[in-house]
Structure formats: structure tokens, C-alpha cells
Write a protein that holds these residues in place. Structure first.
Motif, mmCIF file in Angstrom:
data_model
loop_
_atom_site.group_PDB
_atom_site.id
_atom_site.type_symbol
_atom_site.label_atom_id
_atom_site.label_comp_id
_atom_site.label_asym_id
_atom_site.label_seq_id
_atom_site.Cartn_x
_atom_site.Cartn_y
_atom_site.Cartn_z
ATOM 1 N N THR A 81 26.256 68.267 22.725
ATOM 2 C CA THR A 81 26.680 67.640 23.971
ATOM 3 C C THR A 81 25.638 67.988 25.020
ATOM 4 N N ALA A 82 24.840 66.985 25.370
ATOM 5 C CA ALA A 82 23.689 67.228 26.239
ATOM 6 C C ALA A 82 23.946 66.652 27.624
ATOM 7 N N PRO A 83 23.819 67.457 28.677
ATOM 8 C CA PRO A 83 23.929 66.902 30.034
ATOM 9 C C PRO A 83 22.784 65.949 30.310
ATOM 10 N N VAL A 84 23.094 64.870 31.024
ATOM 11 C CA VAL A 84 22.073 63.893 31.355
ATOM 12 C C VAL A 84 21.252 64.446 32.508
ATOM 13 N N GLN A 85 20.001 64.761 32.233
ATOM 14 C CA GLN A 85 19.157 65.426 33.218
ATOM 15 C C GLN A 85 18.930 64.522 34.429
ATOM 16 N N GLY A 86 19.140 65.110 35.617
ATOM 17 C CA GLY A 86 18.925 64.376 36.857
ATOM 18 C C GLY A 86 20.118 63.586 37.322
ATOM 19 N N TYR A 87 21.243 63.617 36.579
ATOM 20 C CA TYR A 87 22.414 62.840 36.963
ATOM 21 C C TYR A 87 23.679 63.705 36.994
ATOM 22 N N LYS A 88 23.533 64.986 37.294
ATOM 23 C CA LYS A 88 24.683 65.866 37.351
ATOM 24 C C LYS A 88 25.629 65.389 38.448
ATOM 25 N N ASP A 89 26.932 65.382 38.153
ATOM 26 C CA ASP A 89 27.965 64.905 39.076
ATOM 27 C C ASP A 89 27.661 63.475 39.536
ATOM 28 N N GLY A 90 27.185 62.651 38.606
ATOM 29 C CA GLY A 90 26.864 61.266 38.939
ATOM 30 C C GLY A 90 28.047 60.352 38.691
ATOM 31 N N LEU A 91 27.871 59.089 39.064
ATOM 32 C CA LEU A 91 28.893 58.084 38.809
ATOM 33 C C LEU A 91 28.748 57.566 37.386
ATOM 34 N N ALA A 92 29.866 57.434 36.698
ATOM 35 C CA ALA A 92 29.863 56.891 35.342
ATOM 36 C C ALA A 92 31.032 55.938 35.201
ATOM 37 N N ILE A 93 30.799 54.825 34.526
ATOM 38 C CA ILE A 93 31.837 53.816 34.343
ATOM 39 C C ILE A 93 31.948 53.478 32.860
ATOM 40 N N PRO A 94 33.123 53.009 32.410
ATOM 41 C CA PRO A 94 33.287 52.645 30.999
ATOM 42 C C PRO A 94 32.359 51.509 30.602
ATOM 43 N N ARG A 95 31.929 51.532 29.369
ATOM 44 C CA ARG A 95 31.048 50.483 28.841
ATOM 45 C C ARG A 95 31.728 49.118 28.904
ATOM 46 N N SER A 96 33.059 49.073 28.746
ATOM 47 C CA SER A 96 33.790 47.802 28.740
ATOM 48 C C SER A 96 33.788 47.115 30.098
ATOM 49 N N ALA A 97 33.426 47.829 31.170
ATOM 50 C CA ALA A 97 33.435 47.242 32.511
ATOM 51 C C ALA A 97 32.205 46.407 32.791
ATOM 52 N N VAL A 98 31.164 46.514 31.960
ATOM 53 C CA VAL A 98 29.866 45.922 32.272
ATOM 54 C C VAL A 98 29.654 44.635 31.465
ATOM 55 N N LEU A 99 29.153 43.612 32.163
ATOM 56 C CA LEU A 99 28.690 42.386 31.520
ATOM 57 C C LEU A 99 27.184 42.299 31.732
ATOM 58 N N TRP A 100 26.464 41.802 30.712
ATOM 59 C CA TRP A 100 25.009 41.692 30.794
ATOM 60 C C TRP A 100 24.599 40.229 30.730
ATOM 61 N N THR A 101 23.590 39.871 31.484
ATOM 62 C CA THR A 101 22.986 38.559 31.379
ATOM 63 C C THR A 101 21.521 38.692 31.748
ATOM 64 N N GLY A 102 20.650 38.627 30.756
ATOM 65 C CA GLY A 102 19.239 38.824 31.008
ATOM 66 C C GLY A 102 18.989 40.225 31.542
ATOM 67 N N LYS A 103 18.408 40.311 32.722
ATOM 68 C CA LYS A 103 18.106 41.597 33.330
ATOM 69 C C LYS A 103 19.231 42.089 34.232
ATOM 70 N N ARG A 104 20.291 41.305 34.385
ATOM 71 C CA ARG A 104 21.370 41.656 35.311
ATOM 72 C C ARG A 104 22.491 42.394 34.591
ATOM 73 N N SER A 105 23.025 43.410 35.267
ATOM 74 C CA SER A 105 24.232 44.105 34.817
ATOM 75 C C SER A 105 25.269 43.934 35.921
ATOM 76 N N ILE A 106 26.434 43.398 35.572
ATOM 77 C CA ILE A 106 27.420 43.083 36.603
ATOM 78 C C ILE A 106 28.769 43.694 36.275
ATOM 79 N N VAL A 107 29.547 43.958 37.319
ATOM 80 C CA VAL A 107 30.931 44.400 37.202
ATOM 81 C C VAL A 107 31.759 43.595 38.198
ATOM 82 N N TYR A 108 33.069 43.657 38.046
ATOM 83 C CA TYR A 108 33.973 43.021 39.004
ATOM 84 C C TYR A 108 34.726 44.107 39.751
ATOM 85 N N VAL A 109 34.614 44.061 41.074
ATOM 86 C CA VAL A 109 35.217 45.065 41.948
ATOM 87 C C VAL A 109 36.454 44.466 42.598
ATOM 88 N N LYS A 110 37.553 45.206 42.554
ATOM 89 C CA LYS A 110 38.790 44.747 43.189
ATOM 90 C C LYS A 110 38.708 44.991 44.684
#
Length: 528
Positions: free
Chosen positions: A332-361
Motif C-alpha cells: 500500500t503505497a502513498p501517492v507522493q505529492g498528493y497527501k490529504d488530496g481529493l479522491a473520487i470514485p472511478r465510476s463518477a468519471v466519464l472520458w471523451t478524448g482528452k476530457r474527463s468530466i463529472v456531474y456536480v449536483k
């Protein structure tokens, strides 16, 4: 009274009374119905003024101003939105959905928050000899192997043990020269020193030189003793072989300390550093967990496997580890440079080309509303992504049903995965453009195999194909999950690469010769 009875006896009068009664009854029925219809129209008019929109949960393109049935599937329509609900804060580009539609589509949301960002890695490797404890046993003279005292690979030896005897005419000559030089010591003392030095270069000890001078006897045989303790890893000569100076007779390794060497893919290297502790298990010792720290990370990537060697030192004084054992490590390796960072579930993200999008309520609205937002993603973890920018702590995003919301946004002509500008995009032409700009494709197919060795071989073969982004073979389900660039490779090409290393797929069969060379535990075909 009699006159009245006579009137009722008249059939014409009777028919007239029945007709009049029918007219009165009809007026009562149709008059009330007309009044009711009038009230319904008033209610419909009030509904339109309240701007209530009715839609179908299965066909969100349907928009009606009153309840009823869907003209496509005949399901009951449900309310979509109402501008009279105090939702003036809803963005025009946001998609509004009723609570009923959200429940039917199983849309779920979660709050974005800070957390310790770590990635679980699984590495595969083998137990190897510690190269620093490996020695080559060589001959220092030319000659012939007269006797071998260590006769097979795997035999244990101790430092100083006699392991071979060599017949050397050159050594015999050098001893005779020593005796002749000793006779001339008074006249030419340097000659004696030169003769001694010649023997020292051939690893003849001072005691042996003194013994020759005292006994005045020479011998053509030289004994070779082990220069280290350990196990014979390779035996390179047989009795009677002629050898030259520097010939390697044996390779001897000290197995009291070994290396566990694992392979890490390029994408895993940012999460690993020297000093990280990991745990690993062996197939030969189920249930036992070994621990160690990363002592070295090879700075060179293997061109074939696209992996770097990760080395862990292992204490083997109990001799429980043996070279070439298969090992599986978890870290279990900490992600260097992102301690206490924001993380979201993989299922929340849609990809299209170079864009990564989510839907915010959108917050503070009585009618649920969701708006597309582009974000920048960092490293990926097991089932999460690190968010570099685009989201703030406390915002609520869609984590399940994201594609359903995006499809509804497309039908309404709002900004969506395929419609960056909010222009109506529910056309086949627009969809075709999306496919050409976004070549990342996911595919699944069956692959035969048995064990973790098979998993490593199958995934390595798939990842060796140019254009493959990720490959994961499920040992239990026997299913390969692939992400690849459709503009570079195809599912068929990847399947052939897997079959060529000995594993049948639902598309290709492995060559018989390759399959027969697999280890015994990997043979998956039923014997006839």
C-alpha cells in the motif's frame, strides 16, 4: 281519480312520460359531466401556468404538460421539474430531474472530501541468489582435472574444503626452477625471489613453497580449495577435462541471504521508493507472510516487458527460501505529492478524448439539478482517481448513474460528454465524431488458464501489444478485461498475442508446441 287512471291507461301518454323521464335523466348525467370536464380543463390550465413538465423515466426526450402515458412505451409519465418551486438558482445548463426519475435510474451521489491517497499494488516476481554472495571457483594453472571431489550441482561446500586436484606440467617445471634457484642463492639471490614469486602467482602458499625447499621434492599436482561456503550453483568441468588458467570450475553461492525480485510496470513506479515495506507470499508456503523493505529499484526499464526490477533482501538462515520460487507481493503505497488530496470514485468519471468530466449536483435547490464539469485527474488507484483541479471539498457529485444523466443532457441539447458547447447533439453524425476522437475501448473475452503464473504470462503478453493501456485477467472467472487504443490495435491482435504464449482464448487456440512447454501447474486442457 277515475279520470286520472284513464289518462295513464292511454299508451300515448305513458310513452310521453317515459320519454320525458329519459330526457331529464340525460340532462342530469351529461350536464354534470360537462361541468366536470370544464373543471378538468381549468386544472390543466393551472398546471400549465405552474409550468409542470411530465416526462417518461425510460424516454427522457418525452415532454408533456399534463400526466398520461408515454407514447413510446406506455409507462406512466412522471413530473420532471417546476419553475414555481423556488429554484431560481438552477443554472440554465444544468439538467433537472424529479425525485421519482432519480430513484428509477438508481442515481447515487457522494460528497467530495480530503483523504489519505494511497494505492494498493500487487507485484509478481521470483526468489533470486544474492549476487554479492556468489563466487566463481577458478583454476590458477594450466593442466588436466585429475580428481573432482565435488561432483554435482546443489552440493554444499565449506570454505577451505578440497574440491579438485589438477595435474599441471607447468607447475612441475616451476618447482624444479625453484630448486635450481635455491642452489644459486648465494651467487644470484634475486633468481630465487623470482622463482618464488612465479609460484605465488599460481596461488601456491608460502608453506607449500617452504615444504618444497625443505623436502627437495616436486609434484605435478596442485590442490584447489573452496574460497567460500555455500551451494554449488553450476559445475562446469568433469574429471579428465583439460583446463587453462582462469577456467571456472564451479559457481558457488551463499544462500543464507537471498533477493526477492519483483517486476513493476511503468505506471506503478511513481508509487514506489527505496525503503517502502511490502509483504509477499510464496506458493510453496501458503498462509505464511514474509516482510521486507525495498532495497533497490532498477533505473533501467526492460524493453520487452516494460517493467523495472524491484529488489527486496530476505534473510534465509532457516533455508525456507529457495532460488526461483514464485512470489506475490502486496504494498500500500502513498501517492507522493498528493497527501490529504481529493479522491473520487472511478465510476463518477466519464472520458471523451482528452476530457474527463463529472456531474456536480447543484446546492440549495428544491428540484435536483446536475451540471457537467470538466476536471483534471491525477494518478489512478484501485477504484479511485486523484483530482488535481476542478472540484472542491464538500461538493456533491454523481457516483452511480453518470451515463444516464449524460444521455438525458444530450437529449436536451445541454453540455454533455459528446456535446461540449451545449448544442443539440442527439444525432448519429455527432456520435461518429466522438468515436473517432476517443479511441479508448474496453473489451472482454475468455482466456484459459489456472494460476497466478498464468495471470502474469497472459497480462504480460497483452501489454506487450502496442496500444494496450491496461490488461487484467480474472483468475476465477477466466475473463480478460482490456482497455486499448482502437486506432493502434484490435481485440483480435491482442487475442493472438495471448494465444502465442500458450493460452487458448475464445477467438484463438494456442499452438500445441507452445502449450506443451507450459509448466505443469499451467496445463488447463483436459486430457483425453
Amino acid at each position: 281519480m277515475n279520470k286520472l287512471k284513464s289518462i295513464f291507461k292511454n299508451k300515448g301518454v305513458t310513452y310521453g312520460i317515459v320519454l320525458l323521464s329519459g330526457l331529464l335523466l340525460g340532462w342530469a348525467i351529461f350536464g354534470g359531466s360537462s361541468s366536470h370536464h370544464h373543471n378538468h380543463d381549468l386544472e390543466a390550465e393551472e398546471t400549465e401556468n405552474g409550468e409542470t413538465v411530465w416526462t417518461c423515466s425510460m424516454h427522457p426526450q418525452i415532454r408533456m404538460d399534463k400526466p398520461g402515458k408515454c407514447p413510446i412505451c406506455a409507462m406512466d409519465l412522471i413530473t420532471l421539474k417546476s419553475s414555481g418551486g423556488g429554484d431560481d438558482m438552477i443554472d440554465d445548463d444544468a439538467l433537472q430531474m424529479s425525485e421519482e426519475a432519480i430513484a428509477l435510474a438508481n442515481i447515487q451521489t457522494s460528497i467530495v472530501g480530503h483523504q489519505d491517497v494511497a494505492k494498493d499494488l500487487q507485484l509478481y516476481g521470483t526468489i533470486q541468489v544474492d549476487e554479492r554472495l556468489q563466487r566463481s571457483q577458478t583454476s590458477h594453472v594450466n593442466g588436466r582435472i585429475e580428481t573432482l571431489y565435488v561432483t554435482f550441482t546443489g552440493e554444499s561446500v565449506k570454505e577451505g574444503q578440497l574440491i579438485a586436484k589438477v595435474y599441471s606440467p607447468e607447475l612441475l617445471t616451476a618447482q624444479q626452477e625453484l630448486l635450481e634457484a635455491a642452489k644459486l642463492q648465494d651467487a644470484q639471490p634475486l633468481l630465487l625471489d623470482a622463482a618464488k614469486e612465479k609460484l605465488r602467482l599460481w596461488k601456491v602458499s608460502e608453506d607449500q613453497i617452504s615444504k618444497i625447499l625443505v623436502s627437495n621434492e616436486v609434484s605435478p599436482y596442485v590442490d584447489i580449495h573452496a574460497n567460500t561456503s555455500g551451494v554449488v550453483m553450476s559445475k562446469n568441468v568433469n574429471q579428465g577435462d583439460y583446463i587453462t588458467q582462469g577456467s571456472v570450475l564451479y559457481t558457488i553461492s551463499n544462500l543464507s541471504r537471498l533477493w526477492a525480485v519483483f517486476e513493476a510496470y511503468e505506471s506503478d513506479l511513481p508509487f514506489l521508493k527505496v525503503g517502502d515495506q511490502l509483504e509477499y507470499t510464496l506458493q510453496s508456503a501458503p498462509g505464511r507472510v514474509y516482510k521486507g523493505r525495498i532495497a533497490f529499484i532498477n533505473p533501467i526499464i526492460d524493453a520487452g516487458s516494460r517493467t523495472a526490477k524491484i529488489r527486496v533482501e530476505a534473510d534465509n538462515r532457516d533455508r525456507s527460501l529457495k532460488p526461483e520460487m514464485y512470489a506475490t507481493a502486496r504494498i500500500t503505497a502513498p501517492v507522493q505529492g498528493y497527501k490529504d488530496g481529493l479522491a473520487i470514485p472511478r465510476s463518477a468519471v466519464l472520458w471523451t478524448g482528452k476530457r474527463s468530466i463529472v456531474y456536480v449536483k447543484q446546492p440549495n435547490t428544491s428540484t435536483p439539478a446536475f451540471k457537467l464539469r470538466e476536471i483534471v485527474l491525477g494518478p489512478s488507484m484501485e477504484d479511485q482517481f486523484v483530482v488535481i483541479s476542478g472540484l472542491e471539498k464538500g461538493e456533491e457529485i454523481v457516483t452511480n448513474g453518470t451515463f444516464t444523466i449524460d444521455a438525458s443532457a444530450q437529449l436536451e441539447g445541454k453540455a454533455s460528454m459528446m456535446n461540449n458547447d451545449g448544442i443539440a447533439s442527439a444525432t448519429g453524425h455527432q456520435h461518429g465524431e466522438m468515436q473517432s476522437s476517443n479511441n479508448k475501448t474496453h473489451a472482454m473475452f475468455n482466456v484459459s488458464g489456472n494460476c497466478e503464473m498464468c495471470k502474469k504470462r497472459i497480462e504480460k503478453a497483452a501489454k506487450s501489444v502496442d496500444g494496450v493501456i491496461s490488461a487484467n485477467w480474472d483468475v476465477n472467472a477466466k475473463v480478460m478485461h482490456l482497455d486499448f487504443d482502437l486506432g493502434v490495435t484490435t481485440k483480435s491482435a491482442i487475442s493472438k498475442a495471448i494465444a502465442n504464449v500458450g493460452h487458448d482464448t475464445e477467438l484463438d487456440k494456442a499452438p500445441e508446441a507452445v502449450y506443451e512447454n507450459l509448466p505443469g501447474c499451467c496445463l488447463y486442457r483436459l486430457k483425453k
